[in-house]
Design a protein around this motif. Structure first.
Motif, PDB file in Angstrom:
ATOM      1  N   PHE A 113      23.960 -15.538  -0.901  1.00  0.00           N
ATOM      2  CA  PHE A 113      25.054 -14.622  -0.589  1.00  0.00           C
ATOM      3  C   PHE A 113      26.238 -14.848  -1.529  1.00  0.00           C
ATOM      4  O   PHE A 113      26.773 -13.913  -2.122  1.00  0.00           O
ATOM      5  N   THR A 114      26.630 -16.115  -1.712  1.00  0.00           N
ATOM      6  CA  THR A 114      27.772 -16.447  -2.566  1.00  0.00           C
ATOM      7  C   THR A 114      27.485 -16.107  -4.025  1.00  0.00           C
ATOM      8  O   THR A 114      28.342 -15.566  -4.725  1.00  0.00           O
ATOM      9  N   ASP A 115      26.268 -16.398  -4.495  1.00  0.00           N
ATOM     10  CA  ASP A 115      25.907 -16.066  -5.875  1.00  0.00           C
ATOM     11  C   ASP A 115      25.967 -14.555  -6.107  1.00  0.00           C
ATOM     12  O   ASP A 115      26.501 -14.101  -7.124  1.00  0.00           O
ATOM     13  N   LEU A 116      25.420 -13.789  -5.186  1.00  0.00           N
ATOM     14  CA  LEU A 116      25.441 -12.333  -5.332  1.00  0.00           C
ATOM     15  C   LEU A 116      26.866 -11.793  -5.237  1.00  0.00           C
ATOM     16  O   LEU A 116      27.224 -10.841  -5.939  1.00  0.00           O
ATOM     17  N   ALA A 117      27.695 -12.407  -4.394  1.00  0.00           N
ATOM     18  CA  ALA A 117      29.091 -11.969  -4.278  1.00  0.00           C
ATOM     19  C   ALA A 117      29.833 -12.207  -5.591  1.00  0.00           C
ATOM     20  O   ALA A 117      30.612 -11.357  -6.043  1.00  0.00           O
ATOM     21  N   ASN A 118      29.593 -13.336  -6.237  1.00  0.00           N
ATOM     22  CA  ASN A 118      30.234 -13.609  -7.520  1.00  0.00           C
ATOM     23  C   ASN A 118      29.755 -12.654  -8.603  1.00  0.00           C
ATOM     24  O   ASN A 118      30.543 -12.210  -9.445  1.00  0.00           O
TER      25      ASN A 118
END
Length: 142
Positions: A113-118
Motif C-alpha cells: 500500500f505504501t509503495d503504491l501510494a508513493n
C-alpha cells in the motif's frame, strides 16, 4: 487529451474586491472568493483550497488505479491535502502540499500500500504540476 475550464470574475480591486469562481462542469457555480475568503474567515473558497482539492482527488484516483492494476477491487481511500501559501518577496508562493492518506484495502498489506501510494504521489499530474515539496503520510487500516 483533455481540456477543462474554470472562470473567475473579480469586481472591485484589491482587498475590497469580491470574486466568483466557476468550473466548466458547473460543479462550482459563482462561488465567492476574495481577500477575506483567502486570508480571513469569510465564507467562500480560495485558490489554495481549490489546489488542495485538486491534489487530493488526483492523487487518490492515481492510487485507486494503481491498486486496481494489482488486481484489487475493493477498498476505501481518503486523502486530505494541505497546501501552504507563504510570503515570497513581493508576492506569495505555494511551497508545499502535505497529503495525509488513510486506506482500507482488503487483499493488500501496509508495505505494498505504501509503495503504491508513493508511486501515485510521483505520477499524479497535480503533484507534477506543483513546484512544491510534497509529503505523504499513510495509515493502513486492516
Amino acid at each position: 487529451m483533455t481540456t477543462n475550464t474554470g472562470t473567475a470574475r473579480y469586481e472591485g480591486l484589491g482587498k475590497s474586491g469580491k470574486g466568483h469562481v466557476s468550473t466548466g462542469s458547473g460543479v462550482l457555480d459563482n462561488q465567492p472568493y476574495g481577500f477575506n475568503t483567502r486570508f480571513e474567515d469569510e465564507p467562500g473558497t480560495n485558490p489554495e483550497e481549490l489546489i488542495a482539492a485538486a491534489h487530493a482527488s488526483c492523487f487518490t484516483m492515481a492510487l485507486s488505479f494503481a491498486l486496481a492494476e494489482k488486481g484489487l477491487s475493493k477498498g476505501t481511500l481518503e486523502t486530505t491535502a494541505r497546501v501552504r501559501l507563504e510570503k515570497d518577496g513581493a508576492g506569495f508562493t505555494v511551497t508545499r502540499s502535505d497529503l495525509t492518506l488513510t486506506g482500507n484495502v482488503p487483499g493488500t498489506d501496509k508495505e505494498v500500500f505504501t509503495d503504491l501510494a508513493n508511486t501515485a504521489k510521483a505520477s499524479c499530474p497535480i503533484s507534477r504540476l506543483l513546484n512544491a515539496e510534497i509529503t505523504l503520510e499513510t495509515t493502513f487500516e486492516d
